[in-house]
Design a protein around this motif. Structure first.
Motif, PDB file in Angstrom:
ATOM      1  N   GLU A  22      -2.532   8.072   4.672  1.00 24.72           N
ATOM      2  CA  GLU A  22      -1.449   7.298   4.075  1.00 24.72           C
ATOM      3  C   GLU A  22      -0.100   7.677   4.667  1.00 24.72           C
ATOM      4  N   ALA A  23       0.102   8.977   4.948  1.00 26.21           N
ATOM      5  CA  ALA A  23       1.382   9.411   5.512  1.00 26.21           C
ATOM      6  C   ALA A  23       1.526   8.994   6.961  1.00 26.21           C
ATOM      7  N   SER A  24       0.462   9.104   7.750  1.00 19.54           N
ATOM      8  CA  SER A  24       0.536   8.824   9.178  1.00 19.54           C
ATOM      9  C   SER A  24       0.426   7.340   9.505  1.00 19.54           C
ATOM     10  N   LEU A  25      -0.471   6.631   8.796  1.00 21.61           N
ATOM     11  CA  LEU A  25      -0.761   5.236   9.134  1.00 21.61           C
ATOM     12  C   LEU A  25      -0.294   4.249   8.070  1.00 21.61           C
ATOM     13  N   GLY A  26       0.211   4.750   6.951  1.00 21.57           N
ATOM     14  CA  GLY A  26       0.731   3.847   5.930  1.00 21.57           C
ATOM     15  C   GLY A  26      -0.322   2.936   5.344  1.00 21.57           C
ATOM     16  N   PHE A  27      -1.517   3.459   5.107  1.00 26.47           N
ATOM     17  CA  PHE A  27      -2.605   2.638   4.582  1.00 26.47           C
ATOM     18  C   PHE A  27      -2.231   2.020   3.249  1.00 26.47           C
ATOM     19  N   ARG A  28      -2.461   0.691   3.125  1.00 27.30           N
ATOM     20  CA  ARG A  28      -2.170  -0.037   1.900  1.00 27.30           C
ATOM     21  C   ARG A  28      -3.238  -1.114   1.692  1.00 27.30           C
ATOM     22  N   PRO A  29      -4.201  -0.869   0.815  1.00 25.44           N
ATOM     23  CA  PRO A  29      -5.252  -1.867   0.577  1.00 25.44           C
ATOM     24  C   PRO A  29      -4.694  -3.120  -0.075  1.00 25.44           C
ATOM     25  N   SER A  30      -5.165  -4.271   0.402  1.00 26.56           N
ATOM     26  CA  SER A  30      -4.733  -5.551  -0.170  1.00 26.56           C
ATOM     27  C   SER A  30      -5.697  -6.641   0.259  1.00 26.56           C
ATOM     28  N   LEU A  31      -5.918  -7.602  -0.623  1.00 24.33           N
ATOM     29  CA  LEU A  31      -6.758  -8.752  -0.293  1.00 24.33           C
ATOM     30  C   LEU A  31      -6.006  -9.792   0.512  1.00 24.33           C
ATOM     31  N   THR A  32      -4.678  -9.730   0.514  1.00 24.67           N
ATOM     32  CA  THR A  32      -3.896 -10.804   1.119  1.00 24.67           C
ATOM     33  C   THR A  32      -2.780 -10.338   2.038  1.00 24.67           C
ATOM     34  N   ASP A  33      -2.372  -9.079   1.952  1.00 25.50           N
ATOM     35  CA  ASP A  33      -1.235  -8.586   2.726  1.00 25.50           C
ATOM     36  C   ASP A  33      -1.754  -7.811   3.932  1.00 25.50           C
ATOM     37  N   PHE A  34      -1.591  -8.399   5.123  1.00 27.28           N
ATOM     38  CA  PHE A  34      -2.114  -7.784   6.347  1.00 27.28           C
ATOM     39  C   PHE A  34      -0.956  -7.467   7.301  1.00 27.28           C
ATOM     40  N   PRO A  35      -1.090  -6.495   8.192  1.00 26.87           N
ATOM     41  CA  PRO A  35      -2.216  -5.570   8.328  1.00 26.87           C
ATOM     42  C   PRO A  35      -2.221  -4.518   7.235  1.00 26.87           C
ATOM     43  N   GLY A  36      -3.326  -3.783   7.144  1.00 24.89           N
ATOM     44  CA  GLY A  36      -3.472  -2.794   6.093  1.00 24.89           C
ATOM     45  C   GLY A  36      -2.948  -1.427   6.466  1.00 24.89           C
ATOM     46  N   VAL A  37      -2.458  -1.262   7.696  1.00 23.30           N
ATOM     47  CA  VAL A  37      -1.897   0.015   8.150  1.00 23.30           C
ATOM     48  C   VAL A  37      -0.714  -0.269   9.071  1.00 23.30           C
ATOM     49  N   ARG A  38       0.073   0.772   9.358  1.00 19.72           N
ATOM     50  CA  ARG A  38       1.070   0.672  10.429  1.00 19.72           C
ATOM     51  C   ARG A  38       0.329   0.914  11.744  1.00 19.72           C
ATOM     52  N   GLU A  39       0.095  -0.153  12.448  1.00 24.38           N
ATOM     53  CA  GLU A  39      -0.704  -0.037  13.670  1.00 24.38           C
ATOM     54  C   GLU A  39       0.141   0.609  14.766  1.00 24.38           C
ATOM     55  N   PRO A  40      -0.275   1.769  15.259  1.00 26.00           N
ATOM     56  CA  PRO A  40       0.558   2.498  16.223  1.00 26.00           C
ATOM     57  C   PRO A  40       0.445   1.911  17.622  1.00 26.00           C
ATOM     58  N   ALA A  41       1.249   2.423  18.526  1.00 26.70           N
ATOM     59  CA  ALA A  41       1.150   2.060  19.937  1.00 26.70           C
ATOM     60  C   ALA A  41       0.562   3.261  20.699  1.00 26.70           C
ATOM     61  N   PRO A  42      -0.436   2.992  21.566  1.00 22.96           N
ATOM     62  CA  PRO A  42      -1.020   1.681  21.828  1.00 22.96           C
ATOM     63  C   PRO A  42      -2.124   1.356  20.826  1.00 22.96           C
ATOM     64  N   SER A  43      -2.238   0.072  20.497  1.00 20.01           N
ATOM     65  CA  SER A  43      -3.321  -0.382  19.639  1.00 20.01           C
ATOM     66  C   SER A  43      -3.585  -1.855  19.924  1.00 20.01           C
TER      67      SER A  43
END
Length: 293
Positions: A22-43
């Protein structure tokens, strides 16, 4: 720490792992709000929607799972572990360099399948899955509701991205930024190098084909197949159409010289035009056209 290949996280380890994610990638579960993480570079984040809608026998899905697990294994040094996290479920650490753990209590993989000793598949089956290096420097995130699969970290992308581009036609985001439709076109080097082969089998079995025509991708896996039987009957198979008797091969197609060395078999290249003629006939009439390919 135990040398077992697979180990369940205890409660303290579970909480610590999810706090780090949660601290590194900002994981946030949701059925409708995407993306569910802060996608880092490169990704790169690929859509799984086409795979879910047009892969009835699961061949492409299984190749995706193999590709990702192979890449994760190659990126994990001997002695290092992967974190295998399943949100609000049992989580694990895995040493890919050790023999698989014989554990009768491993959960059943619902969609797709994992190799022996892996309790989860990176393909998300109604849950959020993370497959992560211990330092979180590279890994995967499967989102079941978008649905999507994100790979991040240069070592992992270098090993897996080309193969995933061939399996998954739609890229949703690169480095966390949305990809516009006109940017979906793949570079020339990423296009599938398709070739066609004809295998002739000399025999008297009524229910076996006398010719097998195959369209192969650059990994020598069948994408389409036409079987020709005595009397001119045709049968076909592709990712969306198979029968109990005619289906795509489960493993890469062997070299032509290997087949050609077998008694009663002859293997030769064939032209794309000849294959298309047979494929069209198989779809339309199920009979060899007057001018056989």
């Amino acid at each position: 720490m135990t040398d077992a290949a697979l180990r369940r996280l205890n409660r303290a380890e579970y909480d610590q792992a999810w706090d780090r994610v949660e601290a590194s990638l900002g994981f946030r579960p949701s059925l409708t709000d995407f993306p569910g993480v802060r996608e880092p570079a490169p990704s790169v984040t690929w859509s799984l929607r086409e795979l879910r809608e047009d892969d009835p026998r699961g061949h492409r899905r299984d190749r995706l799972i193999d590709t990702v697990q192979d890449a994760l294994t190659a990126c994990t040094p001997p002695g290092a572990r992967l974190l295998l996290l399943n949100w609000q479920h049992t989580c694990w650490t895995l040493r890919p360099d050790l023999p698989s753990t014989d554990d009768v209590f491993l959960p059943r993989v619902l969609d797709g399948r994992a190799r022996p000793g892996w309790p989860l598949s990176p393909y998300p089956d109604h849950d959020y899955y993370f497959f992560l290096a211990e330092d979180l420097g590279h890994g995967t995130f499967g989102h079941p509701w978008e649905p999507s699969l994100c790979l991040f970290g240069a070592p992992l992308l270098q090993r897996a991205a080309d193969a995933l581009h061939r399996l998954l036609p739609t890229v949703l985001r690169r480095d966390g930024r949305p990809v516009r439709p006109r940017e979906q076109a793949r570079p020339a080097q990423e296009e599938r190098a398709v070739r066609h082969v004809r295998v002739t089998w000399t025999h008297d079995f009524a229910d076996e084909p006398v010719e097998i025509l195959s369209e192969l991708d650059e990994e020598d896996r069948e994408g389409r197949k036409v079987e020709v039987f005595h009397g001119g009957r045709l049968a076909r198979a592709d990712a969306s159409h198979e029968t109990a008797a005619t289906g795509l091969g489960e493993v890469p197609f062997p070299p032509l010289e290997t087949i050609d060395a077998l008694e009663d078999f002859t293997a030769r290249p064939m032209t794309a035009a000849a294959f298309e003629q047979a494929w069209t006939a198989a779809r339309r009439t199920g009979r060899t056209p007057p001018s056989s390919p």
